[in-house]
Design a protein around this motif. Structure first.
Motif, PDB file in Angstrom:
ATOM      1  N   LEU A  88      55.403  53.344   9.279  1.00  0.00           N
ATOM      2  CA  LEU A  88      55.791  54.267  10.350  1.00  0.00           C
ATOM      3  C   LEU A  88      54.569  54.728  11.152  1.00  0.00           C
ATOM      4  N   MET A  89      53.429  54.918  10.457  1.00  0.00           N
ATOM      5  CA  MET A  89      52.199  55.279  11.176  1.00  0.00           C
ATOM      6  C   MET A  89      51.735  54.130  12.067  1.00  0.00           C
ATOM      7  N   ALA A  90      51.842  52.899  11.551  1.00  0.00           N
ATOM      8  CA  ALA A  90      51.465  51.736  12.355  1.00  0.00           C
ATOM      9  C   ALA A  90      52.381  51.591  13.562  1.00  0.00           C
ATOM     10  N   LEU A  91      53.667  51.874  13.372  1.00  0.00           N
ATOM     11  CA  LEU A  91      54.622  51.786  14.476  1.00  0.00           C
ATOM     12  C   LEU A  91      54.293  52.798  15.562  1.00  0.00           C
ATOM     13  N   SER A  92      53.998  54.028  15.163  1.00  0.00           N
ATOM     14  CA  SER A  92      53.665  55.058  16.159  1.00  0.00           C
ATOM     15  C   SER A  92      52.372  54.710  16.891  1.00  0.00           C
ATOM     16  N   SER A  93      51.397  54.123  16.182  1.00  0.00           N
ATOM     17  CA  SER A  93      50.137  53.724  16.815  1.00  0.00           C
ATOM     18  C   SER A  93      50.359  52.608  17.827  1.00  0.00           C
ATOM     19  N   VAL A  95      53.183  51.928  19.468  1.00  0.00           N
ATOM     20  CA  VAL A  95      53.902  52.466  20.630  1.00  0.00           C
ATOM     21  C   VAL A  95      52.944  53.240  21.538  1.00  0.00           C
ATOM     22  N   ALA A  96      52.046  54.030  20.935  1.00  0.00           N
ATOM     23  CA  ALA A  96      51.058  54.764  21.722  1.00  0.00           C
ATOM     24  C   ALA A  96      50.159  53.814  22.502  1.00  0.00           C
ATOM     25  N   ALA A  97      49.783  52.691  21.867  1.00  0.00           N
ATOM     26  CA  ALA A  97      48.916  51.713  22.542  1.00  0.00           C
ATOM     27  C   ALA A  97      49.613  51.089  23.746  1.00  0.00           C
ATOM     28  N   LEU A  98      50.922  50.893  23.670  1.00  0.00           N
ATOM     29  CA  LEU A  98      51.663  50.347  24.797  1.00  0.00           C
ATOM     30  C   LEU A  98      51.571  51.267  26.007  1.00  0.00           C
ATOM     31  N   TYR A  99      51.663  52.573  25.752  1.00  0.00           N
ATOM     32  CA  TYR A  99      51.587  53.542  26.849  1.00  0.00           C
ATOM     33  C   TYR A  99      50.167  53.695  27.387  1.00  0.00           C
ATOM     34  N   GLN A 100      49.189  53.267  26.594  1.00  0.00           N
ATOM     35  CA  GLN A 100      47.792  53.405  27.002  1.00  0.00           C
ATOM     36  C   GLN A 100      47.206  52.120  27.575  1.00  0.00           C
ATOM     37  N   ASP A 173      48.798  39.667  32.886  1.00  0.00           N
ATOM     38  CA  ASP A 173      48.662  41.098  32.579  1.00  0.00           C
ATOM     39  C   ASP A 173      49.377  41.514  31.298  1.00  0.00           C
ATOM     40  N   TRP A 174      50.221  40.637  30.750  1.00  0.00           N
ATOM     41  CA  TRP A 174      50.943  40.959  29.516  1.00  0.00           C
ATOM     42  C   TRP A 174      50.093  40.747  28.264  1.00  0.00           C
ATOM     43  N   LEU A 175      48.968  40.040  28.405  1.00  0.00           N
ATOM     44  CA  LEU A 175      48.157  39.690  27.244  1.00  0.00           C
ATOM     45  C   LEU A 175      47.711  40.903  26.408  1.00  0.00           C
ATOM     46  N   PRO A 176      47.254  42.024  26.995  1.00  0.00           N
ATOM     47  CA  PRO A 176      46.814  43.170  26.180  1.00  0.00           C
ATOM     48  C   PRO A 176      47.929  43.818  25.347  1.00  0.00           C
ATOM     49  N   PHE A 177      49.204  43.508  25.714  1.00  0.00           N
ATOM     50  CA  PHE A 177      50.321  44.132  24.994  1.00  0.00           C
ATOM     51  C   PHE A 177      50.833  43.287  23.827  1.00  0.00           C
TER      52      PHE A 177
END
Length: 297
Positions: A88-93, A95-100, A173-177
């Motif tokens: 769950l911690m990895a999942l939240s991290s 998701v946060a990275a996607l927004y960043q 541009d999708w590569l970082p995600f």
């Protein structure tokens, strides 16, 4: 044999954790870092598992009058809860990275890691599966399944990183995600496994009845064991804790045997226990003879 399997798992987890953290730093991949965290958690839990495997072999004593079998499902509950928390911690991290804006990674080096990890995990799984079949250890069985899942997921990561490595330019541009989405996919695929293990072992800690198939087999065996015992009715309570099954039988004896001696009741009890030896040891099987029909219900 069980101890050898646990030491193999401990050594493998330590190696995979070091490999994961090293390649995560080298490639910048959160997916590889997650794999390293899983291996580190597995290493710590395997050390605890080694202690538990010794405890459950102890005989009952004053502190634990019913033995130490409950330590096995209790450990599996703890291990499952830790794994769910990490996921769950990895999942939240992720998701946060996607927004960043995502994360950059070195797909070539990540591919090398995934190749080593998938091969190593599946090799350990094959050895542990063989040991689990030989020993009947649920600890090794759960551990081998975890190694199999880790190996399969590392194989999926290998395929994904290989495609990114070869066709990364086409992603633009999708590569970082890609790395974050890979973490999310890994969590979604893996999460049902520890939840299922958690649920199953929690039921055992709470002394719930075993699966219906196990109950039917035991009740059928008990009915056969009663074929020449003077009982006109009986009831059987069944619980399973780890690798131990506990039975509590209440037998309503025939009216013409109400005056039977205690010695005769002991003979009947020993006979039933001997016939049920395939399922339980003597200290895990209580047989009560009664003349009170209400006690049977």
């Amino acid at each position: 044999m069980e101890a050898r399997g646990l030491w193999l798992s401990i050594s493998g987890c330590l190696f995979m954790a070091a490999l994961g953290f090293g390649f995560a730093h080298w490639t910048g991949s959160a997916a590889i870092f997650l794999d390293g965290v899983f291996s580190l958690v597995s290493f710590v839990m395997s050390l605890i598992m080694l202690i538990v495997s010794k405890l459950i072999r102890r005989s009952a004593d004053r502190r634990f009058p019913f033995g130490y079998a409950s330590f096995e499902p209790a450990f599996n509950v703890l291990q499952s809860m830790v794994i769910v928390g990490v996921m769950l911690m990895a999942l939240s991290s992720a998701v946060a990275a996607l927004y960043q804006g995502g994360r950059t990674l070195d797909a070539g080096r990540a591919t090398i890691y995934a190749a080593i990890a998938s091969t190593g995990c599946l090799a350990v799984y094959l050895v542990l599966r063989r040991i689990a079949k030989q020993t009947g250890s649920s600890l090794i069985e759960v551990d081998s399944f975890a190694w199999m899942m880790d190996g399969v997921l590392s194989g999926v990561v290998l395929i994904a990183f290989t495609l990114v490595w070869q066709f990364g330019d086409a992603l633009g541009d999708w590569l970082p995600f890609v790395d974050s989405w890979m973490v999310i996919a890994m969590v979604i695929l893996m999460l049902p496994v520890p939840i299922r293990i958690l649920y199953r072992n929690l039921l055992e800690v709470l002394l719930a009845a075993p699966p219906i198939g196990v109950q039917r087999t035991i009740r059928r065996a008990f009915r056969d064991a009663m074929h020449d015992i003077p009982g006109r009715d009986w009831s059987l309570s069944i619980t399973k804790t780890g690798r131990s099954i506990y039975l509590h039988a209440r037998i309503l004896i025939d009216e013409d045997r109400y005056a039977a001696s205690i010695e005769q009741a002991d003979v009947w009890r020993e006979l039933i226990t001997e016939r049920m030896a395939e399922f339980v040891a003597e200290q895990e099987f209580d047989v009560v003879f009664t003349t009170d029909a209400t006690y049977i219900g």
